[in-house]
Enzyme design. Structure first.
Site, PDB file in Angstrom:
ATOM      1  CE  LYS A  17      -2.442  -0.771   3.708  1.00  0.00           C
ATOM      2  NZ  LYS A  17      -1.806  -2.020   4.158  1.00  0.00           N
ATOM      3  NE  ARG A  93      -5.070   1.683  11.618  1.00  0.00           N
ATOM      4  CZ  ARG A  93      -4.109   1.070  10.959  1.00  0.00           C
ATOM      5  NH1 ARG A  93      -4.290  -0.180  10.558  1.00  0.00           N
ATOM      6  NH2 ARG A  93      -2.973   1.675  10.691  1.00  0.00           N
ATOM      7  NE  ARG A 130       8.269  -4.055   6.916  1.00  0.00           N
ATOM      8  CZ  ARG A 130       7.033  -3.678   7.257  1.00  0.00           C
ATOM      9  NH1 ARG A 130       6.329  -2.951   6.415  1.00  0.00           N
ATOM     10  NH2 ARG A 130       6.509  -4.067   8.403  1.00  0.00           N
ATOM     11  NE  ARG A 162       8.472  -2.363  11.171  1.00  0.00           N
ATOM     12  CZ  ARG A 162       7.303  -1.895  10.730  1.00  0.00           C
ATOM     13  NH1 ARG A 162       7.282  -1.063   9.710  1.00  0.00           N
ATOM     14  NH2 ARG A 162       6.180  -2.253  11.283  1.00  0.00           N
ATOM     15  NE  ARG A 173       2.497  -5.778  11.678  1.00  0.00           N
ATOM     16  CZ  ARG A 173       3.747  -6.213  11.566  1.00  0.00           C
ATOM     17  NH1 ARG A 173       4.413  -6.619  12.643  1.00  0.00           N
ATOM     18  NH2 ARG A 173       4.339  -6.264  10.387  1.00  0.00           N
TER      19      ARG A 173
END
Length: 223
Positions: A17, A93, A130, A162, A173
């Site tokens: 996104k 959301r 990532r 991360r 998540r």
């Protein structure tokens, strides 16, 4: 000149996104409005809602719907968004947030909602690979062939994984997305605003699909 657009972009974390919002913002010449950015801007500008959000965040709490909705309303009321539109990323959301947004934009309603569809397995692979620069936030994808230490091409900072990009954290998540945000897909489908776009392939291919979906709705009136 290409007309603007009032767009909501939905999709799982890791669906791409962020990349597509930047590209679409340039194509349609509209602001990319992400929840993180507008929260930080409201705090920085010292608005009443920004100060309230800062107080909540400083205490370790989550910004409640009424404050978040108010901050979004402030942002989309600014001249750049009113003139040509905007791309909403990370808001709404939940269905209650979507219903509140409908009331805010009643005079200039949303044009289209894009659901960027990427299989969960592929999202897991993307997020696990990532990496991010600790200093400037530039994102990278690990291939296993990187030099050590891995330094950012933009600012020279350290590129790291991360802490919330472990497989366990990613699955949490994604589960949260399915339970809280997925109902938005059904909501906007019932509203006649939803377009599902295949998010796999190169960034150029995905951008072309999204633009075709948006522009196609301009040519074909929704009953």
């Amino acid at each position: 000149m290409i007309p603007g657009v009032r767009l909501i972009l939905l999709g799982r974390q890791g669906a791409g996104k962020g990349t597509q919002c930047v590209r679409l913002s340039r194509h349609y010449v509209v602001p990319h409005i992400s929840t993180g950015d507008i929260l930080r801007a409201a705090v920085r500008e010292g608005t009443d809602l920004g100060l309230k959000a800062k107080e909540i965040m400083d205490e370790g709490g989550l910004v409640p719907d009424d404050v978040m909705i108010g901050i979004v309303a402030e942002r989309i009321a600014k001249p750049d968004a009113r003139a040509r539109g905007y791309i909403l990323d990370g808001f709404p959301r939940t269905v209650p947030q979507a219903e509140a947004l409908d009331e805010i934009v009643v005079e200039q309603p949303i044009d289209v909602v894009i659901d960027l569809e990427v299989p969960r397995e592929l999202v897991l692979q993307r997020l696990a690979a990532r990496r991010v620069c600790q200093d400037c936030g530039t994102n990278y994808t690990a291939t296993g062939r990187e030099k050590r230490p891995w330094l950012c091409d933009v600012c020279g900072g350290d590129v790291v994984q991360r802490t919330d990009d472990t497989e366990e954290a990613i699955n949490r998540r994604l589960d949260l997305y399915e339970s809280q945000t997925r109902p938005l897909v059904e909501y906007y489908e019932k509203c006649g605003l939803l377009e599902v776009v295949d998010g796999t392939g190169s960034p150029d291919e995905v951008t072309s699909r999204i633009i075709a979906a948006i522009d196609g709705r301009r040519r074909v009136p929704v009953p």
